[in-house]
Design a protein around this motif. Structure first.
Motif, short mmCIF file in Angstrom:
data_model
loop_
_atom_site.label_atom_id
_atom_site.label_comp_id
_atom_site.label_asym_id
_atom_site.label_seq_id
_atom_site.Cartn_x
_atom_site.Cartn_y
_atom_site.Cartn_z
N ALA A 13 0.84 -1.22 0.03
CA ALA A 13 0.07 -0.11 -0.08
C ALA A 13 0.86 1.19 0.10
CB ALA A 13 -1.13 0.00 1.36
N LEU A 14 0.50 2.16 -0.80
CA LEU A 14 1.23 3.20 -0.95
C LEU A 14 0.88 4.15 0.33
CD1 LEU A 14 3.02 5.29 -2.52
CD2 LEU A 14 1.25 6.08 -3.82
N ILE A 15 -0.42 4.30 0.48
CA ILE A 15 -1.04 5.06 1.64
C ILE A 15 -2.34 4.67 2.14
CG2 ILE A 15 -2.11 6.80 0.09
CD1 ILE A 15 -1.19 8.96 1.98
N THR A 16 -2.46 4.77 3.21
CA THR A 16 -3.79 4.19 4.03
C THR A 16 -4.58 5.49 4.21
OG1 THR A 16 -3.18 2.02 4.64
CG2 THR A 16 -5.25 3.02 5.67
N GLN A 17 -5.67 5.77 3.51
CA GLN A 17 -6.38 6.90 3.86
C GLN A 17 -7.66 6.88 4.61
OE1 GLN A 17 -6.41 9.74 0.19
NE2 GLN A 17 -5.65 7.73 -0.99
N VAL A 18 -7.55 7.96 5.52
CA VAL A 18 -9.03 7.92 6.57
C VAL A 18 -9.96 8.79 5.47
CG1 VAL A 18 -9.91 8.56 8.79
CG2 VAL A 18 -7.54 7.46 8.32
N GLN A 19 -10.97 8.26 5.16
CA GLN A 19 -11.99 9.05 4.64
C GLN A 19 -13.00 9.71 5.69
OE1 GLN A 19 -12.49 10.02 1.78
NE2 GLN A 19 -11.17 8.79 0.18
N ALA A 20 -13.56 10.65 5.57
CA ALA A 20 -14.59 11.33 6.20
C ALA A 20 -15.21 12.32 5.69
CB ALA A 20 -13.78 12.13 7.65
N PHE A 21 -16.68 12.71 6.17
CA PHE A 21 -17.39 13.65 5.55
C PHE A 21 -16.83 15.11 6.46
CE2 PHE A 21 -20.47 10.20 5.23
CZ PHE A 21 -20.44 10.15 3.70
#
Length: 249
Positions: A103-111
């Motif tokens: 994985a290049l980056i683990t992205q935390v998605q939010a609103f």
């Protein structure tokens, strides 16, 4: 004699796997602060730095083209560029992409909503029914958000070409909320002088690994193996973390 030497050199070069002409050409989203963007006429960003370092270690020359995200996807699907970063793994994209394993980056998605918005979210997407949402054209926001959009949960879905346009729409009240990788949305808002005019809804939606992937038009299996090895080493020796720290001091 010279012809023989050239033939031997060519065979050795092919056996080494490094047969990708002058350089590997990769596409990435333009204006995605702090991951990939232009500053003072130069490419910069967390993932730009990581990618350049990885390929230097792996022994390849790389060229990065920063473009609108929809164009990045179209270019890699058509094979006019060699690869794309950073991209979520979806069933549709696997039909035209070969993904790296690391994985290049683990992205935390939010609103995210304007600071004075009354919208609340406790993880139940039904709380957001009949709200308008702003997204970036061609972008996957992970299985939960993608499914909600596909099922027509939101009153309206407004597409932008990049993160800056999306944040501007939110600030102007043209959409009720936007999903985003938290570092991107806050860094983008900061460049607009509006870092304190938006807020994140809690809890976050989900943490999603994002990758470098190559077009299926050509065989990049050897490059993928060498890339995965170099990126893993960067994570182990601290180089990867130091790049992130540089942008979040």
């Amino acid at each position: 004699m010279l012809k023989v030497l050239l033939l031997v050199f060519s065979i050795l070069l092919m056996q080494s796997g490094k047969v990708y002409a002058e350089k590997i050409v990769l596409a990435a989203a333009a204006g995605s602060i702090p991951t990939s963007y232009i500053e003072n006429g130069e490419q910069t960003g967390i993932l730009v730095d990581v990618i350049n370092q990885v390929f230097m270690r792996a022994g390849y020359t790389v060229e990065i083209k920063l473009m609108p995200w929809a164009r990045c996807l179209r270019s890699v699907e058509e094979g006019t560029v060699d690869g794309i970063f950073s991209v979520y793994m979806t069933a549709e994209r696997q039909t035209f992409l070969s993904y790296t394993s690391e994985a290049l980056i683990t992205q935390v998605q939010a609103f995210f909503v304007p600071i004075d918005s009354p919208i609340v979210f406790d993880g139940d997407f039904q709380q957001l029914a009949e709200k308008s949402i702003g997204i970036i054209n061609g972008t996957s926001y992970g299985p939960k958000v993608d499914a909600a959009i596909e099922q027509g949960l939101f009153k309206a879905v407004d597409e932008a070409q990049n993160s800056k346009s999306n944040v501007r729409k939110l600030l102007a009240g043209r959409v009720d909320l936007i999903p985003s990788y938290r570092h991107v949305v806050f860094s983008t808002a900061k460049t607009l002088g509006a870092a304190h005019h938006i807020k994140q809804l809690s809890p976050p939606i989900e943490a999603i690994p994002s990758y470098l992937a190559f077009t299926n038009k050509r065989d990049f299996s050897i490059v993928i193996g060498e890339y995965d090895k170099a990126l893993s080493e960067m994570k182990s020796d601290g180089t990867y973390d130091r790049i992130f720290e540089k942008y979040f001091q």
